[in-house]
Scaffold this motif. Structure first.
Motif, short mmCIF file in Angstrom:
data_model
loop_
_atom_site.label_atom_id
_atom_site.label_comp_id
_atom_site.label_asym_id
_atom_site.label_seq_id
_atom_site.Cartn_x
_atom_site.Cartn_y
_atom_site.Cartn_z
N GLN A 276 0.82 -1.20 0.00
CA GLN A 276 0.00 0.00 0.00
C GLN A 276 0.86 1.26 0.00
O GLN A 276 0.60 2.21 -0.74
CB GLN A 276 -0.92 0.01 1.22
CG GLN A 276 -1.92 1.16 1.25
CD GLN A 276 -2.91 1.09 0.13
OE1 GLN A 276 -3.70 0.16 0.04
NE2 GLN A 276 -2.88 2.07 -0.77
N ALA A 277 1.91 1.28 0.81
CA ALA A 277 2.77 2.46 0.88
C ALA A 277 3.48 2.68 -0.45
O ALA A 277 3.62 3.83 -0.91
CB ALA A 277 3.78 2.31 2.02
N ALA A 278 3.96 1.60 -1.09
CA ALA A 278 4.63 1.74 -2.37
C ALA A 278 3.67 2.26 -3.43
O ALA A 278 4.05 3.08 -4.29
CB ALA A 278 5.22 0.39 -2.80
N ARG B 142 13.37 6.35 -3.27
CA ARG B 142 12.52 6.88 -2.20
C ARG B 142 11.36 5.93 -1.91
O ARG B 142 10.90 5.83 -0.77
CB ARG B 142 12.02 8.28 -2.55
CG ARG B 142 13.13 9.33 -2.42
CD ARG B 142 12.66 10.74 -2.68
NE ARG B 142 11.65 11.20 -1.74
CZ ARG B 142 11.90 11.56 -0.48
NH1 ARG B 142 13.13 11.49 0.00
NH2 ARG B 142 10.94 12.00 0.29
N VAL B 143 10.87 5.24 -2.92
CA VAL B 143 9.85 4.21 -2.67
C VAL B 143 10.42 3.16 -1.72
O VAL B 143 9.74 2.73 -0.77
CB VAL B 143 9.39 3.54 -3.99
CG1 VAL B 143 8.50 2.33 -3.69
CG2 VAL B 143 8.64 4.54 -4.85
N ALA C 119 2.67 17.50 -1.91
CA ALA C 119 2.11 16.22 -1.46
C ALA C 119 3.18 15.39 -0.77
O ALA C 119 4.38 15.51 -1.04
CB ALA C 119 1.53 15.45 -2.64
N ALA C 120 2.71 14.52 0.13
CA ALA C 120 3.60 13.62 0.86
C ALA C 120 2.86 12.33 1.15
O ALA C 120 1.63 12.30 1.22
CB ALA C 120 4.08 14.26 2.16
N VAL C 121 3.62 11.25 1.34
CA VAL C 121 3.08 10.00 1.88
C VAL C 121 3.33 10.02 3.38
O VAL C 121 4.45 10.28 3.83
CB VAL C 121 3.76 8.77 1.25
CG1 VAL C 121 3.32 7.49 1.96
CG2 VAL C 121 3.45 8.69 -0.24
N GLU C 122 2.27 9.75 4.14
CA GLU C 122 2.40 9.73 5.60
C GLU C 122 2.04 8.35 6.12
O GLU C 122 1.04 7.74 5.70
CB GLU C 122 1.49 10.77 6.24
CG GLU C 122 1.65 10.85 7.75
CD GLU C 122 1.14 12.16 8.31
OE1 GLU C 122 1.98 13.00 8.70
OE2 GLU C 122 -0.08 12.35 8.31
N GLY D 266 2.31 6.59 -6.91
CA GLY D 266 1.25 7.48 -7.40
C GLY D 266 1.65 8.94 -7.37
O GLY D 266 1.11 9.75 -8.12
N LEU D 267 2.60 9.28 -6.48
CA LEU D 267 3.13 10.64 -6.41
C LEU D 267 4.45 10.79 -7.17
O LEU D 267 5.13 11.81 -7.03
CB LEU D 267 3.34 11.04 -4.94
CG LEU D 267 2.08 11.13 -4.08
CD1 LEU D 267 2.45 11.51 -2.65
CD2 LEU D 267 1.09 12.14 -4.65
#
Length: 348
Positions: free
Chosen positions: A31-33, A45-46, A80-83, A38-39
């Motif tokens: 899910q995080a990847a 960084r993935v 945007a960021a992944v948190e 998607g960003l």
């Protein structure tokens, strides 16, 4: 309703909740990847995001009595960021300083330790309560650059009722033009009931809040009321954080808790009985002082209103999203939608 407002600071968005079980690490990595790609994150960084959530998942499975991961995309100021958030009801961390040292691990985890989360992430935070539980945050910006801090920082978290994917609670934050460059407007909304119809009411409330060009809490609440006609309605509170005046002004209808908290005090702000979009009384506005070091907390009735700031030592020194997550973690009613938003006025 006016033109679309370009002053949105941050809002709830979609949150992917993963409960702690034997498949947690693999599910969290996938899910995080997916969110990171998607960003358009680089593959390097993935991989950092994947490593971070793997350590979070491993810690949950080894140490927590009950826990979950919350993964989402955060959008603010056109970026945007992944948190990644880890919430548990475990024993807490006895020696937080030692646990945060890079390379330190306990009880046979991956061996990279919680300190590596801080090294891998662009922004990280942790708050732990002895014998009650821990919240860990990691945020990865698309370009790796952390935005400059605001005098008042805001963040929140929502969680759907068990068995549902859609949450009837939502929150949003935008700037308040005309009240100084640092003033903010916050909305907390609880769509009546659960599931898709409650989520539809909450989505409509968020749209009305974003599109309203007014900044008086009572006026914005009227705009939300008009836009919710034809839905099942909602409990909604709108707050203006006026930094120049060091005041909070709030207009609310329905069962939304709002309070100004310091390390050991809380000052409640009242909401009126009624249902926004269905039968709303004439809005009233309530005020409270908002000095540096204080935090405005707004939450739905998916959380108990009995919690006290003194029960959360050091909480409001953390990022607002960490504070919101810990309040939700400790005070949420386990079988209900839940939503919290926090605005913290930093000491300078």
């Amino acid at each position: 309703m006016g033109q679309v407002n370009d002053d949105l600071v941050v809002e709830a968005g979609d949150v992917h909740w993963l409960r702690a079980d034997v498949a947690l690490a693999a599910a969290a990595r996938r899910q995080a990847a997916q969110l990171a790609r998607g960003l358009c994150f680089s593959e390097d960084r993935v991989a950092r995001v994947e490593l971070c959530v793997t350590e979070m998942a491993t810690n949950l499975l080894k140490h927590a009595h009950d826990g979950s991961l919350a993964l989402r995309v955060v959008r603010t100021d056109g970026r945007a960021a992944v948190e990644c958030l880890s919430l548990d009801n475990g024993p807490g961390i006895d020696d937080l300083h030692r646990a945060l040292l890079d390379g330190t691990s306990t009880a046979g985890s991956l061996g990279i330790g919680m300190g590596a989360i801080g090294r891998l992430a662009d922004v990280s935070g942790v708050h732990s309560l002895h014998g009650r539980g821990t919240v860990v945050q990691a945020r990865f910006w698309t370009d790796g650059q952390v935005p400059a801090p605001r005098p008042v920082e805001a963040g929140g978290l929502t969680r759907p009722i068990s068995g549902e994917r859609m949450c009837g609670d939502t929150w949003s934050v935008r700037t308040a033009n005309g009240h100084g460059p640092d003033a903010l407007l916050l909305m907390m909304c609880d769509g009546l009931g659960h599931g898709p119809l409650a989520a539809r009411a909450a989505e409509r409330a968020g749209s009305a809040f974003r599109e309203s060009t007014r900044t008086s809490p009572a006026d914005v609440l009227q705009d939300v009321h008009q836009n919710l006609r034809g839905t099942r309605g909602a409990a909604v509170a709108i707050a203006l954080v006026d930094v120049a005046a060091r005041r909070v002004r709030l207009s609310g209808v329905g069962n939304v808790t709002a309070l100004v908290a310091t390390a050991d005090t809380r000052h409640g702000l009242l909401s009126m009985p009624g249902i926004v979009g269905v039968q709303m009384p004439r809005p009233r506005t309530f005020e409270a002082a908002f000095p540096p070091g204080a935090a405005l907390v707004m939450h739905t009735d998916g959380l108990s209103g009995r919690w006290k700031p003194a029960d959360f030592p050091g909480l409001f020194a953390q990022a607002p999203v960490v504070a919101a997550a810990q309040i939700l973690n400790q005070a949420a009613v386990r079988r209900d939608d839940a939503g919290v938003v926090v605005a913290a006025y930093r000491q300078r």
